[in-house]
Each structure stands twice: as C-alpha cells, then as structure tokens.
Motif scaffolding. Structure first.
Motif, short mmCIF file in Angstrom:
data_model
loop_
_atom_site.label_atom_id
_atom_site.label_comp_id
_atom_site.label_asym_id
_atom_site.label_seq_id
_atom_site.Cartn_x
_atom_site.Cartn_y
_atom_site.Cartn_z
N LEU A 18 0.85 -1.18 0.00
CA LEU A 18 0.00 0.00 0.00
C LEU A 18 0.89 1.23 0.00
N ARG A 19 0.37 2.32 -0.56
CA ARG A 19 1.08 3.59 -0.46
C ARG A 19 0.15 4.61 0.19
N LEU A 20 0.58 5.11 1.32
CA LEU A 20 -0.17 6.15 2.01
C LEU A 20 0.31 7.52 1.55
N SER A 21 -0.63 8.46 1.51
CA SER A 21 -0.31 9.84 1.16
C SER A 21 -0.83 10.76 2.27
N CYS A 22 -0.16 11.87 2.42
CA CYS A 22 -0.58 12.88 3.39
C CYS A 22 -0.46 14.24 2.72
N ALA A 23 -1.60 14.85 2.43
CA ALA A 23 -1.61 16.18 1.83
C ALA A 23 -1.58 17.22 2.94
N VAL A 24 -0.68 18.17 2.80
CA VAL A 24 -0.50 19.16 3.86
C VAL A 24 -0.74 20.57 3.33
N SER A 25 -1.22 21.44 4.19
CA SER A 25 -1.45 22.82 3.83
C SER A 25 -1.34 23.70 5.06
N GLY A 26 -1.20 25.00 4.82
CA GLY A 26 -1.25 25.95 5.91
C GLY A 26 0.08 26.33 6.52
N TYR A 27 1.18 25.79 5.98
CA TYR A 27 2.47 26.16 6.53
C TYR A 27 3.56 25.89 5.50
N ALA A 28 4.75 26.30 5.83
CA ALA A 28 5.89 26.10 4.92
C ALA A 28 6.33 24.66 4.98
N TYR A 29 5.60 23.83 4.27
CA TYR A 29 5.77 22.37 4.35
C TYR A 29 7.22 21.94 4.17
N SER A 30 7.89 22.53 3.20
CA SER A 30 9.23 22.05 2.86
C SER A 30 10.21 22.20 4.01
N SER A 31 9.93 23.08 4.95
CA SER A 31 10.87 23.33 6.05
C SER A 31 10.56 22.49 7.29
N TYR A 32 9.47 21.73 7.26
CA TYR A 32 9.04 20.98 8.43
C TYR A 32 9.56 19.55 8.41
#
Length: 128
Positions: A18-32
């Motif tokens: 299986l491949r899980l995905s997590c879509a993120v928003s609301g912050y500077a994702y690349s720096s987290y």
C-alpha cells in the motif's frame, strides 16, 4: 491553520503493498520535519518513519527494509510506501509535522511527542 489529510489506507493480504499519502497545507511544508505513526487497538501510538526537511530519514526497526518514507515538496505531500505487509502492521496510520527536528546520536527521533500537528488517520488492515 495547519492541515494534514491522510489517504491510501485499505485492506490487503499479507505480503501485499500500500502507499499512504498525506496532503498538507497551511504552513511552509518544505521546512518541516514530517513523520508517519501508527496505533493498533489497545496499544500506544508508535513512530514508523520520519523525514527531515533535508531528506534525512529514520525508521522503526520493525519496518526497516519494507517501508519507505518520502516527500514531494512541490506537491506538499508526504508518502509512505509499504511493502511486504504483515498482519502486525494492522493499525490506524497518522501523519504528523513539526517545525523542529530532533536528533539523538545522529538519528532522527520518532517519538510522537516530538510532533505538534496531526492528521485524522487512515486505517490499514493486513490479513493473513
């Protein structure tokens, strides 16, 4: 407001993938720093894998060689590729994020307490 939404869970037979995905928003994702966690009924939440902003990764011993965490900063999406699944992998899987990454002896820490933002989870069920 930070939002994380997991998808990709389901039911598979032992040995499947299986491949899980997590879509993120609301912050500077690349720096987290990002992580995947799981919680089975009656058990504590445990760290599965984590990935820092520079691509450094760490895995729980139980999933090393079977799971791969990755991130696509252009798509603001975190992934967990799970191969050779076992019944003991059955759990609710959560993605999480934090501004800071914590290391000990050169290893990225997987403790849930190190992460501030959480998704709602996606169920993974592996049958024998």
């Amino acid at each position: 407001q930070v939002q994380l939404v997991e998808s990709g869970g389901g039911s598979v037979q032992s040995g499947g993938s299986l491949r899980l995905s997590c879509a993120v928003s609301g912050y500077a994702y690349s720096s987290y720093c990002m992580g995947w966690f799981r919680q089975a009924p009656g058990k504590e939440r445990e760290g599965v894998a984590a990935i820092d902003s520079d691509g450094s990764t760490n895995y729980a011993d139980s999933v090393k060689g079977r799971f791969t965490i990755s991130r696509d900063n252009a798509k603001n999406t975190l992934y967990l590729q799970m191969n050779s699944l076992k019944p003991e992998d059955t759990a609710m899987y959560y993605c999480a994020a934090d501004r800071a990454a914590y290391y000990r002896r050169g290893y990225l820490l997987l403790g849930p307490e190190k992460f501030s933002y959480w998704g709602q989870g996606t169920q993974v069920t592996v049958s024998s």
